[in-house]
Design a protein around this motif. Sequence first.
Motif, PDB file in Angstrom:
ATOM      1  N   LYS A 124       0.854  -1.195   0.000  1.00 25.39           N
ATOM      2  CA  LYS A 124       0.000   0.000   0.000  1.00 25.39           C
ATOM      3  C   LYS A 124       0.887   1.241   0.000  1.00 25.39           C
ATOM      4  CE  LYS A 124      -4.326  -1.399   2.278  1.00 25.39           C
ATOM      5  NZ  LYS A 124      -4.141  -2.832   2.371  1.00 25.39           N
ATOM      6  N   THR A 125       0.570   2.191  -0.873  1.00 26.62           N
ATOM      7  CA  THR A 125       1.281   3.464  -0.864  1.00 26.62           C
ATOM      8  C   THR A 125       0.272   4.607  -0.900  1.00 26.62           C
ATOM      9  OG1 THR A 125       1.484   3.535  -3.276  1.00 26.62           O
ATOM     10  CG2 THR A 125       3.294   2.526  -2.063  1.00 26.62           C
ATOM     11  N   LYS A 126       0.599   5.654  -0.186  1.00 29.54           N
ATOM     12  CA  LYS A 126      -0.191   6.887  -0.200  1.00 29.54           C
ATOM     13  C   LYS A 126       0.771   8.024  -0.527  1.00 29.54           C
ATOM     14  CE  LYS A 126      -3.166   9.817   2.690  1.00 29.54           C
ATOM     15  NZ  LYS A 126      -3.771   9.973   4.046  1.00 29.54           N
ATOM     16  N   THR A 127       0.540   8.674  -1.658  1.00 25.95           N
ATOM     17  CA  THR A 127       1.441   9.700  -2.153  1.00 25.95           C
ATOM     18  C   THR A 127       0.705  11.029  -2.186  1.00 25.95           C
ATOM     19  OG1 THR A 127       2.503   8.048  -3.561  1.00 25.95           O
ATOM     20  CG2 THR A 127       2.985  10.353  -4.034  1.00 25.95           C
ATOM     21  N   THR A 128       1.175  11.976  -1.375  1.00 28.74           N
ATOM     22  CA  THR A 128       0.562  13.307  -1.316  1.00 28.74           C
ATOM     23  C   THR A 128       1.437  14.297  -2.067  1.00 28.74           C
ATOM     24  OG1 THR A 128      -0.430  12.778   0.836  1.00 28.74           O
ATOM     25  CG2 THR A 128      -0.322  15.106   0.198  1.00 28.74           C
ATOM     26  N   LYS A 153       5.385  10.448   0.739  1.00 29.58           N
ATOM     27  CA  LYS A 153       4.942   9.105   0.375  1.00 29.58           C
ATOM     28  C   LYS A 153       5.007   8.183   1.584  1.00 29.58           C
ATOM     29  CE  LYS A 153       5.810   5.480  -3.084  1.00 29.58           C
ATOM     30  NZ  LYS A 153       6.669   5.070  -4.208  1.00 29.58           N
ATOM     31  N   GLU A 154       3.908   7.474   1.844  1.00 27.85           N
ATOM     32  CA  GLU A 154       3.845   6.490   2.923  1.00 27.85           C
ATOM     33  C   GLU A 154       3.705   5.113   2.289  1.00 27.85           C
ATOM     34  OE1 GLU A 154       0.788   7.645   5.838  1.00 27.85           O
ATOM     35  OE2 GLU A 154       0.747   9.563   4.768  1.00 27.85           O
ATOM     36  N   ASN A 170      -2.620   1.769  -4.437  1.00 25.30           N
ATOM     37  CA  ASN A 170      -2.011   3.095  -4.509  1.00 25.30           C
ATOM     38  C   ASN A 170      -3.064   4.175  -4.360  1.00 25.30           C
ATOM     39  OD1 ASN A 170       1.046   3.036  -5.516  1.00 25.30           O
ATOM     40  ND2 ASN A 170      -0.041   1.329  -6.466  1.00 25.30           N
ATOM     41  N   GLU A 171      -2.711   5.186  -3.586  1.00 24.63           N
ATOM     42  CA  GLU A 171      -3.558   6.381  -3.475  1.00 24.63           C
ATOM     43  C   GLU A 171      -2.671   7.596  -3.733  1.00 24.63           C
ATOM     44  OE1 GLU A 171      -6.878   8.411  -0.496  1.00 24.63           O
ATOM     45  OE2 GLU A 171      -5.405   7.010   0.325  1.00 24.63           O
ATOM     46  N   ILE A 187      -8.214  13.015  -5.673  1.00 31.36           N
ATOM     47  CA  ILE A 187      -7.878  11.728  -5.075  1.00 31.36           C
ATOM     48  C   ILE A 187      -7.970  10.657  -6.157  1.00 31.36           C
ATOM     49  CG2 ILE A 187      -8.448  10.018  -3.318  1.00 31.36           C
ATOM     50  CD1 ILE A 187      -9.656  12.277  -1.661  1.00 31.36           C
ATOM     51  N   LYS A 246      -7.150   6.602  -6.986  1.00 28.20           N
ATOM     52  CA  LYS A 246      -6.889   5.300  -6.368  1.00 28.20           C
ATOM     53  C   LYS A 246      -6.711   4.250  -7.453  1.00 28.20           C
ATOM     54  CE  LYS A 246      -9.447   6.227  -2.083  1.00 28.20           C
ATOM     55  NZ  LYS A 246     -10.546   5.790  -1.187  1.00 28.20           N
TER      56      LYS A 246
END
Length: 717
Positions: A466-470, A483-484, A636-637, A677, A679
């Motif tokens: 899982k990745t969360k990219t702001t 990025k998390e 991915n987000e 957003i 996804k």
Amino acid sequence: MKTKLVVLLLFVLQIASAQDKNEIKEFFWGKNDEFKKSNSVPDKWKDESAVIIHKKEYYNYHKFGVNVTYTSGIRKRVKLQDQAAVTEFSQFSYKSKFYSNKAMGNFWRRGTTFVGIKVVKSDGKEVEINVEKESKEVNGEQKVAIPNLEIGDIIDYYFYSVEPFKSAMDYSFDPVETPLGDVYPTMDLKIVLETENDFFVNFNTYNGAPDLKEIPTNKGGERRYELSQQNISKNEFPRWFYPLAEMPCYKFQVIFARSGKFEKLADGFLSNSEKEVKKTVSKDDIFDYYNAKFVPSGDLDPIKDFLKGKTFASDEEKIREVYYFCRHDFFTKYIEAFVVNDAKIFYPFEYYQKAVFLRDEVSFINYFMYFLKKNSIDYDIIVATDRVNGSINDLLIQSNVKKLLRVNTKTPIYLEYFSPYTSADQFDDGVENSKAYVLEVSKGKRVTDASVVTLPSSTYQENNTKTKTTLTLDDFSGFKVKKESSFLGHLKENEQRDKLNFYDYVYEDYAKYGSTQLMEYVKNKKKKEQYTNELNAIINKQKDKQKDYFKDSTEKDYEVTVDDYKFNIKSAGRFGKKSAFEYDEEFTIKNNWIKKAGDKYLMELGKFLTSQIEITQKEKDRKNNIYMVYPRSFDNEIILEIPAGYAVSGLEKLNKKVENETGGFTSSAEVVGNKLIIKTFKYYKNYNEPNANWNKMIQFLDASYQFTQEKVLLKKV
């Protein structure tokens, strides 16, 4: 007088070396070379880049007293038919001298590689390269450039390596496992294997390859074997493919055992006599080999101390906690000491009153067998082989075996030998979903039988990233990125192996189990300070390298240069399959993926999915089946903070959905408040797919690649 003797000795050695070179040259290119005048290739291969006219592999195992000599050679005669082939064969690299790693004790023997190269021009003229004169040493290797090579030339070369060593007991030579074919078509192939008494041969062919034949030698103690094949098509090695699983191939290993005593100790599956070639390994062979090796044993006092005052909801919970404790007490507790010892700071092991380090699968299994036996917990031993090697039915080489414990609790637990990251909830992905032997254990003591079982599988949901990219626009010329990332299952263990260093988990284990750190054993204050400073210097240097590695990995993922890079490991994720490996990153991407068009900005947001697989036209025409490492999925987000006074358009191209029985790719994009957003979810459902399903895989692979090419328009409102 001494000087004269040295000069004489050197002169004798030079003569011997020249004789060796001449004998080897005669061996490959001499009067018995039936391919000396072979210059043409079949019309069916006239459009190939190159054609191997003849390929010979040679292996010889010889002994004299305690001296053993392993000789190997390969000769290829190759017709070059386009510029790519000319470029490929314009340079050769090799090590002319090397030290054998097969030495007995501290006795090391120098090995030698002999190389011969000649070019046959289109008019039949032969030009032999003076390899010794033309070669140059670069980074410990000899490199030889082949001048004036042209399309239509034939290059004929050999490498011949002689490796002497001493062995008074037994020795298992490195196995050879390879497809029969080459990357170019082969007109004629011959494999020659020569042995004598005390050398045991395991050799078999698979998937339609011809059998090995014994050739009479008229010498009682010597044996010669040959495998021959003509008109072999070139091998294709596509993405996601295990060549040994379906290509014509051969596997062999030679094991030296000087007497019956050492035959029993040898690290391999031996035939009843060295006169017999062993072609298969049966259930009984497995039973006989491992029955004597697995014996419950060890000192359980550390586990008893660990368990004092603790209660557990089930045997499963108890076993998991004991496994993680043992991983520390018999493995990670000593990693700091190995680092100190390797750096020559001081010799650390004298500080441990009783250092017990479980070094391999057998010692691990024997120890846990003893624990399970004493706790009256039923278990079996699993003997498996990686799916890369083919089926367990084709097992031939002992080093291909992987050993596990299956604890027969209500929900069975599979335990494998430690790495810093192994989990009590999963085992080696290479043997998942494969047939394996179960060595059944009677009353926790002796192996009594062997049967076949199919090992469990993991799912794409379990093997997940899982990745969360702001994203924040950086003056409309680039992006500031936060990025998390979170990893589970086999994707987690691979990432841990790549990204973690010893200090990321050793000190965590010290704290968790209350064990004494290495430096606490050093009572001399001055030495302790000195040693601590030296170790900290090593750690700081490794941390710099670790940061560079994180940064380089990110740049490879995005295929751009990143600046202002920072990272932070939030959780090492080492205690159970539900414990994720997590880290955060911050960096900037400048002058990439955003272009100004009047008062608008075109943003390539799809590229923040990171690089995806692009299936070329050549790959689409696939003939082989598909072999995956394991089912897996990627969440991915991507969140873009929309600047005040702007809006985004073009989102319809970011909404995709392709799903079928092989896997899928879905994506969505919507604006929520001042945020865009996006996804995505990509997944591979199975371990293997038949070739008939390749087009179905291409559908979602193409969709994910196309997503990375999509753009979003940012405009004023």
